[in-house]
Design a protein around this motif. Structure first.
Motif, PDB file in Angstrom:
ATOM      1  N   UNK A  69     107.187   7.683 101.589  1.00  0.00           N
ATOM      2  CA  UNK A  69     106.785   8.250 102.883  1.00  0.00           C
ATOM      3  C   UNK A  69     105.417   8.921 102.802  1.00  0.00           C
ATOM      4  N   UNK A  70     104.548   8.616 103.749  1.00  0.00           N
ATOM      5  CA  UNK A  70     103.224   9.245 103.823  1.00  0.00           C
ATOM      6  C   UNK A  70     103.185  10.293 104.921  1.00  0.00           C
ATOM      7  N   UNK A  71     104.354  10.610 105.481  1.00  0.00           N
ATOM      8  CA  UNK A  71     104.424  11.689 106.473  1.00  0.00           C
ATOM      9  C   UNK A  71     105.668  12.518 106.187  1.00  0.00           C
ATOM     10  N   UNK A  72     105.755  13.676 106.831  1.00  0.00           N
ATOM     11  CA  UNK A  72     106.917  14.551 106.642  1.00  0.00           C
ATOM     12  C   UNK A  72     108.132  14.017 107.383  1.00  0.00           C
ATOM     13  N   UNK A  73     107.917  13.089 108.304  1.00  0.00           N
ATOM     14  CA  UNK A  73     109.013  12.511 109.085  1.00  0.00           C
ATOM     15  C   UNK A  73     109.580  11.300 108.361  1.00  0.00           C
ATOM     16  N   UNK A  74     110.872  11.113 108.439  1.00  0.00           N
ATOM     17  CA  UNK A  74     111.500   9.973 107.754  1.00  0.00           C
ATOM     18  C   UNK A  74     111.128   8.631 108.364  1.00  0.00           C
ATOM     19  N   UNK A 108      99.655  16.106 108.442  1.00  0.00           N
ATOM     20  CA  UNK A 108      98.740  15.595 109.468  1.00  0.00           C
ATOM     21  C   UNK A 108      99.129  14.196 109.929  1.00  0.00           C
ATOM     22  N   UNK A 109      99.656  13.373 109.008  1.00  0.00           N
ATOM     23  CA  UNK A 109     100.136  12.038 109.394  1.00  0.00           C
ATOM     24  C   UNK A 109     101.315  12.168 110.351  1.00  0.00           C
ATOM     25  N   UNK A 110     102.178  13.150 110.093  1.00  0.00           N
ATOM     26  CA  UNK A 110     103.322  13.398 110.996  1.00  0.00           C
ATOM     27  C   UNK A 110     102.831  13.784 112.387  1.00  0.00           C
ATOM     28  N   UNK A 122      90.738  15.463 107.670  1.00  0.00           N
ATOM     29  CA  UNK A 122      91.330  16.780 107.975  1.00  0.00           C
ATOM     30  C   UNK A 122      92.143  17.320 106.802  1.00  0.00           C
ATOM     31  N   UNK A 123      92.762  16.423 106.027  1.00  0.00           N
ATOM     32  CA  UNK A 123      93.519  16.855 104.843  1.00  0.00           C
ATOM     33  C   UNK A 123      92.573  17.445 103.800  1.00  0.00           C
TER      34      UNK A 123
END
Length: 397
Positions: A69-74, A108-110, A122-123
């Motif tokens: 995963x590249x975001x905090x969301x599944x 930020x991806x999330x 931004x990261x």
């Protein structure tokens, strides 16, 4: 004294049966004296190999591979993140980046629900601001942290797209198969920010038109304000915020004239590439490797040898070149301790990421194996790598 030093270190350079090796940490890699390596791993888009060799008293290179995963969301997106962080002045900045940059990227991806150049930029910015805050907190007790910084090279593979972001002089190189000739050619993907390069010196003059001494030749080496070779970094707060360029910072870092705007930049160069079926592999490495091997030499080594252990093989090739330049044997170079070793070569970090065309063609929403590996091993003490027979030193300058 040198002979005693060599005998002292010999145990840590024995083959893999040596008790010095952390056999229980195979998943996170193995340590053999000043060398850490993970010969083979699986990421979402193929295989990878990593290796790190220490030269400084404290390891200033940090690195990581994160796949999944590249975001905090599944819900995704999914992909592979590679980071090479070549610190200078101490290990604090590179360690900070290793702890926070990928977390900022995932957050930020999330928020934006996709991977993009804007997310990566931004990261970087959030990581820089976070380190500034750390320096401000520690300034009264540990002012020298203002003179610690790091290069920062990142690669993100997501949905068949490769993003390359860079500050400083680490380098990403692609190995591409040319069907017509059968050869594998090297293509440099990252822009470097070292004032040894004339175009970078010109860029510095354009940023600082009122300062004729922005770049000076000192001991036959071009340096920004006579102090540092790179023009962009994370950290190096003493060259970005004037309030940290004063006592009690060491006199050698203090400028005679106050500055009104940052001398160094933290804005990364970012490029975007759609990966092709003939793109075979990527080599990410700190400048310690590129000091001794050309892009094509590195690509040839990867192309002509098995995947497993290839990062370690690249480091060996660089060390053999370093030994040859000093007219000494590779076997003798390996016996030299950290700290002293820095006179022969820098810390070197290498990550080789192989690209499987079948896996690359999958959508970025398809889940793959989750991997998290840090160069040096996430289970090793945070202080750094060191010869196993020797206590750790605490001097970070």
């Amino acid at each position: 004294m040198l002979s005693r030093l060599i005998n002292f270190l010999r145990a840590c350079w024995l083959p893999s049966s040596d008790p010095c090796i952390h056999t229980g940490l195979e998943a996170a890699g193995r340590q053999d004296g000043l060398l850490w390596y993970k010969d083979k791993g699986q990421h979402m888009n193929g295989e990878f190999s990593m290796a790190v060799v220490q030269a400084n008293n404290l390891l200033e290179d940090q690195s990581q591979i994160e796949s999944g995963p590249l975001s905090s969301l599944g819900s995704g997106p999914y992909g592979t993140f590679v980071g090479i962080y070549d610190g200078h002045g101490g290990p604090e900045t590179s360690r900070y980046i290793n702890d926070y940059l990928f977390q900022h990227l995932k957050r930020l991806t999330s928020e934006q629900q996709s991977m993009s150049v804007d997310v990566i930029r931004k990261a970087y910015q959030a990581t820089e601001e976070g380190f500034f805050s750390l320096v401000a907190k520690q300034w009264s007790m540990k002012p020298q942290i203002a003179a610690v910084g790091s290069c920062c090279l990142v690669g993100v593979i997501c949905g068949g797209i490769l993003y390359i972001a860079n500050l400083g002089d680490s380098r990403a190189v692609l190995g591409r198969h040319v069907k017509a000739t059968g050869e594998v050619i090297s293509i440099q993907l990252s822009s470097e920010h070292n004032v040894a390069i004339e175009s970078v010196r010109q860029e510095m003059h354009s940023w600082h038109p009122d300062d004729s001494q922005i770049v000076v030749l000192k001991h036959n080496v071009w340096r920004v304000k006579g102090l540092i070779q790179i023009s962009r970094s994370i950290g190096d707060v003493y060259l970005k915020k004037a309030e940290f360029n004063r006592e009690p910072l060491y006199a050698k870092f203090r400028l005679h004239e106050p500055f009104k705007r940052p001398i160094l930049s933290s804005d990364p160069s970012i490029s975007v590439h759609r990966l092709q079926p003939h793109d075979q592999f990527l080599i990410f490495a700190s400048d310690g490797l590129w000091e001794h091997l050309s892009n094509q030499e590195a690509v040839d080594i990867v192309q002509n040898h098995p995947h497993s252990g290839i990062a370690r093989r690249l480091i060996k090739a660089a060390l053999q070149e370093a030994a040859k330049k000093r007219e000494m044997r590779y076997s003798d170079l390996k016996k030299i301790d950290r700290g002293v070793r820095r006179h022969f070569h820098d810390d070197i970090t290498v990550a080789v990421v192989f690209l499987d065309a079948n896996l690359l063609s999958r959508a970025s929403t398809v889940k793959g194996p989750s991997v998290s590996v840090r160069g040096g091993g996430i289970h090793l003490p945070a202080k750094t790598l060191a010869p196993c027979a020797s206590p750790m030193e605490h001097n970070s300058t």
